[in-house]
Design a protein around this motif. Structure first.
Motif, PDB file in Angstrom:
ATOM      1  N   UNK A 159       0.813  -1.212   0.000  1.00  0.00           N
ATOM      2  CA  UNK A 159       0.000   0.000   0.000  1.00  0.00           C
ATOM      3  C   UNK A 159       0.840   1.251   0.000  1.00  0.00           C
ATOM      4  N   UNK A 160       1.886   1.257   0.825  1.00  0.00           N
ATOM      5  CA  UNK A 160       2.767   2.428   0.875  1.00  0.00           C
ATOM      6  C   UNK A 160       3.459   2.644  -0.465  1.00  0.00           C
ATOM      7  N   UNK A 161       3.857   1.543  -1.103  1.00  0.00           N
ATOM      8  CA  UNK A 161       4.505   1.653  -2.404  1.00  0.00           C
ATOM      9  C   UNK A 161       3.565   2.211  -3.457  1.00  0.00           C
ATOM     10  N   UNK A 214       8.164  -4.522  -3.873  1.00  0.00           N
ATOM     11  CA  UNK A 214       7.596  -4.883  -2.568  1.00  0.00           C
ATOM     12  C   UNK A 214       8.276  -6.151  -2.076  1.00  0.00           C
ATOM     13  N   UNK A 215       9.076  -6.006  -1.011  1.00  0.00           N
ATOM     14  CA  UNK A 215       9.833  -7.158  -0.504  1.00  0.00           C
ATOM     15  C   UNK A 215       9.116  -7.831   0.659  1.00  0.00           C
ATOM     16  N   UNK A 216       7.843  -7.596   0.830  1.00  0.00           N
ATOM     17  CA  UNK A 216       6.934  -8.283   1.743  1.00  0.00           C
ATOM     18  C   UNK A 216       7.104  -7.771   3.185  1.00  0.00           C
ATOM     19  N   UNK A 274       8.248  11.806   6.732  1.00  0.00           N
ATOM     20  CA  UNK A 274       7.221  11.120   7.518  1.00  0.00           C
ATOM     21  C   UNK A 274       6.295  10.297   6.638  1.00  0.00           C
ATOM     22  N   UNK A 275       5.992  10.789   5.422  1.00  0.00           N
ATOM     23  CA  UNK A 275       5.063  10.080   4.532  1.00  0.00           C
ATOM     24  C   UNK A 275       5.705   9.861   3.175  1.00  0.00           C
ATOM     25  N   UNK A 276       5.246   8.871   2.429  1.00  0.00           N
ATOM     26  CA  UNK A 276       5.754   8.664   1.065  1.00  0.00           C
ATOM     27  C   UNK A 276       5.513   9.878   0.167  1.00  0.00           C
TER      28      UNK A 276
END
Length: 896
Positions: free
Chosen positions: A309-311, A351-353, A433-435
């Motif tokens: 999600x962040x990605x 995404x490395x999980x 702090x955030x992407x």
């Protein structure tokens, strides 16, 4: 003045605080405390008749009681006393003052400020303020401010017109361990302004980036020149307050309505290479990013994350910002497959999980940091109960050791992520702090790189030789002003555009509906009828335009109805008749607007965008300062939404973009040539694949006897310096200022120079001159530098004009002294060109009131030394530069 005596403000050997206080909490007390606390090595004097001592240091009652004049005075006394204090200090020899005092509002305050200027200027005393928080220069232990914190030493300079912004920046930077080279509260900028500071800091080796909080710009041409010079050397980031202020003057055109003052500032900042940010948070982010990383080499970003999600959020933000996800080729995918679990994303974002341990971060980073298709790397971490975010940060920090790839991080969250962000700060790795904040920071890096590319990009040459018919334009303007009109009629306006080489529709003028019918019967095809009135500029608003009339009867009826409508809606308007013109097929064309307006601060501004009757509603426009070349004009077109349509879509071919760009260049030239033109619109400018044609235009004029170029923020090409020179071997040569388009000719000139000739000119061997180097020689600021070149008087169309010789003056920002440089191609030596070029550049120096011209000449350069002797240069040997003569010619000027 620009940088004269600024060293007394920012590198003083001694200082005095006038109004120092021993009363805790008083501004004079804080100033005194800060001045003593930072380790300033020179003497610090206190002046105040109320105290025998301040902070246990002696305090004298008057300025006359000071044993010597301080380099720098800090004044914190009532406003009414300040002019007299400045007068006393200046007479004693003080050359810098920081005026903390406030209270200069209203007419009385303005009178006090005028007195301050009159007291300081005869002595070249420089003033910061009034109404400012002070100045801090940590590298020399100087803190003459009433700021609450002392900053660390660093390489960022902060210039602000608000003291509150300075103290906020100190707070923010202290928490992140970021230091400064200078912090300057500018106050009301009575003397030292943003242009002066940019000139000073551009040459300061201890400053790597400049941040600006601005509320207004003074002296537009100085600011533009100084900002352009500074931005070529280091990042300059600006936040401009007051985005939604109205323009200073009333406007009566579509262009005037669209070109608000903030849009003009945007255009200025883009033109000079400044990176504009929107708010304080973004300014601080940019400060951190550029302090720790500098510009990115490109816009391709790879995102490494332990949370999908962040990605995705980061990728969405990247695309919105105009960046690109770096592609992962088969080699990179194969290497990642070998070390990552099967469930990894196999794409970018990587995404490395969620169970990724520090080792998984490390090995993935190693692979991605080696990827040549990736310009920068963003590493994200979302806290989980499975692994340690803190240890993951350790792995990232260790993995970056010795690597040059730009890396940003975002450890998402608050309590759990704080230790990791502290570690990144200590390791000088940007962390957010955030992407979305991290992506915005990456955008700063990319934007800065793009601005640097634009500053040095070689423009294409203008096609053919074009000379506008200025006599026609002068006649139209003079006729209107003589009759007391502020607007040219539509036919007059179109004639002006036609005189500048812009294709226009042909208008026939008629006085009555009956004459309109008679004229229509002599024309074929659908016709357009327009009202002709000097008092109505937006004809469509009152039904003053009718399209698609097919015969004389329809034209007469439309004209009669138009008169009835106007009589009701605008009974005060003067009606001079109608115009009839053939109706142009618009079905395969785009309606555009091309205009210009005179900004109160920066002078003429060129506008381009989507046109038509709803132009203010669509508000699709971009602005640029003149002068324009084809490259800048194409950039202007590309900054609009309509550009995507102009490039072609579905079965519609691309419009004639070169023709549109040429029209922009010519309108810019028109605005440079005639100071009387305040606003103009071409709306619509119709463009398709075959033609670009103006269907309607309006021009607003005012009486203006000033030289047209005085109102320009950027000095245009000085055509008046062009001179035809007889070639000793027959034929004609042209001596003229250099142009940005001369880059190919300069490259060719290097091919005609021996290594010895190059070394005599540049004091080093240059085998393959870089684009950056040649752009620096050809793309000059004519207000700060002048380069004259000798070329052929008549170069065939499409050919590269040869450069046979080049002479230039590089002026100091005060335009007191200039250093010359000259080079003549080896195959042109012995023909007197060296002497000719030197004579012309000396004459130019005199024309701009230079005090002197200097230069460095190698001792073995006998021909140059002989020319210098013949032209009256003196020479001396500089012990710090063995093998070189320092030559000087006094011109007797005083600078600007």
């Amino acid at each position: 003045m620009t940088i004269r005596n600024l060293d007394k403000l920012f590198r003083p050997q001694s200082l005095a605080i006038i109004g120092a206080s021993d009363r805790a909490g008083a501004i004079g007390h804080v100033l005194a405390r800060n001045a003593l606390a930072e380790g300033f090595r020179g003497p610090v004097h206190f002046v105040n008749p109320k105290y025998p001592s301040v902070l246990t240091r002696p305090c004298v009652a008057t300025i006359d009681a000071l044993e010597t004049a301080p380099d720098l005075a800090v004044i914190a006394t009532p406003a009414a006393t300040v002019p007299g204090i400045i007068r006393q200090l200046a007479a004693r020899g003080t050359r810098g003052a920081i005026i903390i005092s406030a209270g200069f509002g209203g007419e009385a305050g303005q009178a006090l400020k005028r007195e301050m200027q009159l007291a300081a200027r005869p002595h070249l005393m420089r003033l910061v303020g009034p109404n400012c928080l002070g100045v801090i220069a940590p590298t020399i232990g100087l803190n003459v401010s009433f700021a609450h914190l002392s900053p660390k030493k660093g390489s960022i300079a902060l210039l602000t017109q608000s003291g509150a912004i300075l103290t906020s920046a100190l707070d923010w930077a202290a928490a992140r361990g970021i230091g400064f080279s200078h912090l300057v509260s500018m106050g009301e900028m009575l003397d030292v302004d943003l242009g002066d500071m940019l000139d000073y800091l551009a040459s300061d080796g201890g400053t790597s980036a400049i941040l600006i909080y601005a509320e207004a710009v003074t002296n537009a041409r100085k600011f533009v020149s100084a900002a352009r010079r500074a931005a070529r050397l280091k990042p300059v980031i600006i936040i401009k307050a007051g985005r939604f202020g109205e323009t200073a003057s009333a406007v009566a055109s579509h262009t005037g309505a669209l070109a608000g003052s903030d849009a003009v500032y945007d255009a200025v900042f883009r033109r000079v290479g400044l990176l504009r940010v929107d708010d304080l948070a973004e300014l601080f982010e940019a400060m951190e990013t550029l302090a720790l990383m500098g510009p990115a080499p490109g816009d391709r970003l790879t995102i490494l994350t332990n949370g999908g999600g962040a990605g995705i959020l980061a990728a969405d933000a990247l695309v919105r910002a105009g960046g690109r996800l770096a592609p992962l080729d088969a080699t990179v995918l194969g290497r990642l497959d070998a070390v990552l679990p099967k469930g990894w994303s196999r794409g970018n974002p990587v995404d490395i999980i969620g169970d990724a341990d520090p080792e998984r971060y490390r090995v993935a980073m190693d692979i991605l940091a080696d990827d040549p298709h990736c310009d920068a790397l963003l590493v994200l971490n979302s806290p989980t109960a499975l692994t340690s975010s803190d240890e993951a940060a350790d792995a990232v920090i260790a993995g970056l050791a010795g690597r040059k790839k730009p890396v940003l991080t975002s450890w998402i969250g608050d309590q759990t992520s704080r230790p990791a962000r502290a570690k990144f700060a200590a390791a000088k790795i940007p962390s957010y702090t955030t992407p979305e904040q991290a992506i915005r920071a990456f955008g700063h890096m990319v934007a800065y790189r793009h601005s640097q590319m634009l500053l040095t990009e070689t423009p294409p040459s203008l096609p053919g030789n074009f000379t506008p018919d200025r006599d026609i334009v002068r006649r139209m303007i003079d006729q209107a002003l003589t009759k007391g009109r502020s607007f040219l009629t539509s036919p007059e306006s179109l004639a002006v555009m036609n005189a500048y080489g812009i294709n226009v529709v042909t208008d026939e003028i008629v006085a009555t509906p009956q004459e309109a019918r008679q004229q229509a019967e002599m024309m074929s095809g659908p016709l357009v009828l327009k009202l002709l009135s000097p008092d109505i500029t937006h004809k469509s608003d009152i039904g003053g335009v009718v399209l698609g009339l097919t015969d004389g009867a329809a034209v007469e009826a439309a004209a009669s109805a138009m008169l009835e409508r106007v009589t009701i809606l605008r009974p005060d308007a003067r009606i001079e008749g109608f115009t009839l013109s053939p109706m142009i097929d618009r079905s395969a064309s785009q309606e555009l607007i091309l205009g210009a307006v005179t900004d109160a601060q920066f002078g003429p501004v060129i506008l381009f965008g989507q046109g038509g009757t709803s132009v203010e509603v669509t508000a699709d426009r971009a602005l640029a300062l003149p002068p324009l070349n084809l490259k800048l004009a194409r950039e202007l077109i590309a900054d609009t939404r309509v550009y995507r349509l102009l490039r072609g879509y579905r079965d519609r071919p691309a419009a004639d973009l070169d023709g549109i760009a040429l029209a922009l260049v010519r309108v810019a030239q028109l605005m440079m040539d005639f100071a009387e033109i305040q606003e103009l619109d071409i709306n619509p400018l119709l463009a398709n694949e075959h033609t670009v044609i103006a269907l309607d235009a309006r021009v607003r004029v005012v009486k203006n006897d000033a030289a047209p170029q005085r109102r320009l923020a950027i000095r245009p090409y000085p055509q008046e310096l062009e001179e035809v020179i007889p070639d000793p071997d027959g034929g004609l040569l042209l001596l003229r200022p250099i142009r940005p388009e001369d880059e190919p000719g300069m490259i060719e000139a290097f091919e005609h120079l021996s290594s010895e000739s190059v070394e005599l000119r540049f004091f080093r061997v240059v085998t393959n001159p870089s684009h950056q180097m040649i752009a620096g020689l050809t793309q000059i600021d004519y207000d700060r530098e002048m380069a004259l070149v000798l070329t052929d008087a008549d170069t065939p169309a499409g050919a590269v004009p040869p450069i046979y010789a080049d002479v230039r003056l590089l002026m100091d920002p005060d335009r007191v002294e200039a250093e010359y440089a000259i080079i003549v191609r080896d195959d042109m030596a012995g023909r007197g060109f060296g002497s000719l070029m030197m004579e012309r550049i000396i004459a130019y120096g005199r024309s701009i009131n230079l005090a002197r011209i200097t230069g460095l000449v190698r001792m073995e350069n006998a021909s140059m030394l002989a020319i210098c002797q013949r032209l009256g240069f003196t020479r001396r040997i500089d012990p710090d530069m063995p093998g070189l003569f320092h030559v000087t010619k006094e011109l007797g000027g005083t600078g600007s």
